[in-house]
Design an enzyme around this catalytic site. Structure first.
Site, mmCIF file in Angstrom:
data_model
loop_
_atom_site.group_PDB
_atom_site.id
_atom_site.type_symbol
_atom_site.label_atom_id
_atom_site.label_comp_id
_atom_site.label_asym_id
_atom_site.label_seq_id
_atom_site.Cartn_x
_atom_site.Cartn_y
_atom_site.Cartn_z
ATOM 1 N N GLU A 42 11.275 21.382 10.507
ATOM 2 C CA GLU A 42 11.474 22.421 9.490
ATOM 3 C C GLU A 42 12.960 22.380 9.132
ATOM 4 O OE1 GLU A 42 10.349 26.474 10.670
ATOM 5 O OE2 GLU A 42 11.978 27.223 9.407
ATOM 6 N N ARG A 46 19.274 27.026 4.834
ATOM 7 C CA ARG A 46 20.516 27.725 5.187
ATOM 8 C C ARG A 46 21.719 26.836 4.931
ATOM 9 N NH1 ARG A 46 18.610 30.127 10.949
ATOM 10 N NH2 ARG A 46 16.545 30.486 10.126
ATOM 11 N N THR A 70 13.456 28.681 5.732
ATOM 12 C CA THR A 70 14.330 29.687 5.107
ATOM 13 C C THR A 70 14.243 29.601 3.580
ATOM 14 O OG1 THR A 70 15.813 29.291 7.003
ATOM 15 C CG2 THR A 70 16.545 30.880 5.383
ATOM 16 N N LYS A 130 4.190 32.434 10.586
ATOM 17 C CA LYS A 130 5.329 32.285 11.481
ATOM 18 C C LYS A 130 5.554 33.676 12.083
ATOM 19 C CE LYS A 130 10.308 31.368 11.272
ATOM 20 N NZ LYS A 130 11.276 30.323 10.942
HETATM 21 C C1 3PG Z 1 14.436 30.181 12.679
HETATM 22 O O1 3PG Z 1 14.949 30.213 11.600
HETATM 23 O O2 3PG Z 1 13.237 29.925 12.792
HETATM 24 C C2 3PG Z 1 15.254 30.583 13.871
HETATM 25 O O3 3PG Z 1 16.541 30.896 13.530
HETATM 26 C C3 3PG Z 1 15.267 29.622 14.992
HETATM 27 O O4 3PG Z 1 15.516 30.405 16.074
HETATM 28 P P1 3PG Z 1 16.241 29.836 17.382
HETATM 29 O O5 3PG Z 1 17.559 29.303 16.908
HETATM 30 O O6 3PG Z 1 16.373 31.017 18.288
HETATM 31 O O7 3PG Z 1 15.365 28.751 17.927
#
Ligand code: 3PG
Length: 213
Positions: A42, A46, A70, A130
């Site tokens: 994924e 960002r 995102t 999700k």
């Molecule tokens: C996401 O966007 O899915 C999370 O920021 C990932 O979370 P993590 O960095 O705690 O794994």
């Protein structure tokens, strides 16, 4: 779209990637993930250049399932699809965005954690959500509680998942896969520590195998 779900479920983990320098790192990262047994990613919007990262990872490893994360608006959906993304992930549930993805025929996994989110997702005909941010929203206990009124969903928890709690999450049949950045941190990517990424992926795959038998 079912193929996307099946592939994600069969791998069991989804690396959540922020790629600052796609030209430098995308191909190496894609190769490392595949070598570690995790041919799924994924790639989050960002970082500027997310679409480029999706394009380059897909080009380097056509066998890999690369999606966009995102994703906040329709323009990003278009960019992601044009770059070769096979699925869309959004941090929250936005009805218009979900409908747009459905119209475009691309799988979308929106972030949901509340009964209101789940209910809206049900009305939109979604099957996989999700669950984000997982640990901070109540973790496994909340996921189980939510499945009582909403047994129709499979979830992909993301947020606070690591090798320490992966097994616990994956043991729950509601969960089809876990997302996380622990195997693709900024340090690992920026310094091209591919061997460490391969090792973390292999350890993750081992946990998936142990849990699923
Ligand atoms: C996401 O966007 O899915 C999370 O920021 C990932 O979370 P993590 O960095 O705690 O794994």
């Amino acid at each position: 779209m079912d193929n996307v779900f099946e592939k994600i479920s069969s791998v069991g983990v989804v690396p959540v990637i922020k790629l600052n320098n796609p030209e430098k790192d995308a191909a190496g990262l894609a190769n490392a993930l595949c070598e570690g047994g995790v041919p799924v990613a994924e790639v989050t919007f960002r970082a500027a250049g997310a679409a480029k990262a999706i394009e380059l990872m897909t080009k380097a490893r056509p066998d890999m399932l690369v999606g966009a994360g995102t994703v906040l608006c329709e323009e990003q959906v278009d960019e992601a699809i044009a770059a070769g993304a096979k699925f869309i992930v959004s941090p929250g549930l936005d009805t218009e965005l979900v409908k747009y993805c459905q119209k475009k025929g691309i799988a979308i996994f929106p972030g949901c954690t509340s009964p209101t989110d789940y209910h809206a997702a049900y009305r939109l005909g979604l099957k996989v959500l999700k669950f984000f941010p997982a640990e901070q929203s109540g973790g496994l206990a909340k996921i189980k509680a939510m499945s009582a009124p909403f047994p129709m969903f499979k979830v992909m928890p993301t947020g606070g998942i690591s090798l320490k709690n992966l097994s616990e999450y994956l043991s729950c049949p509601i969960i089809c896969a876990c997302g996380g950045s622990y195997m693709v941190t900024a340090d690992l990517i920026d310094n091209q520590k591919w061997d460490e990424i391969i090792d973390l992926c292999k350890k993750s795959v081992q946990i998936v195998k142990e849990v699923r038998g």
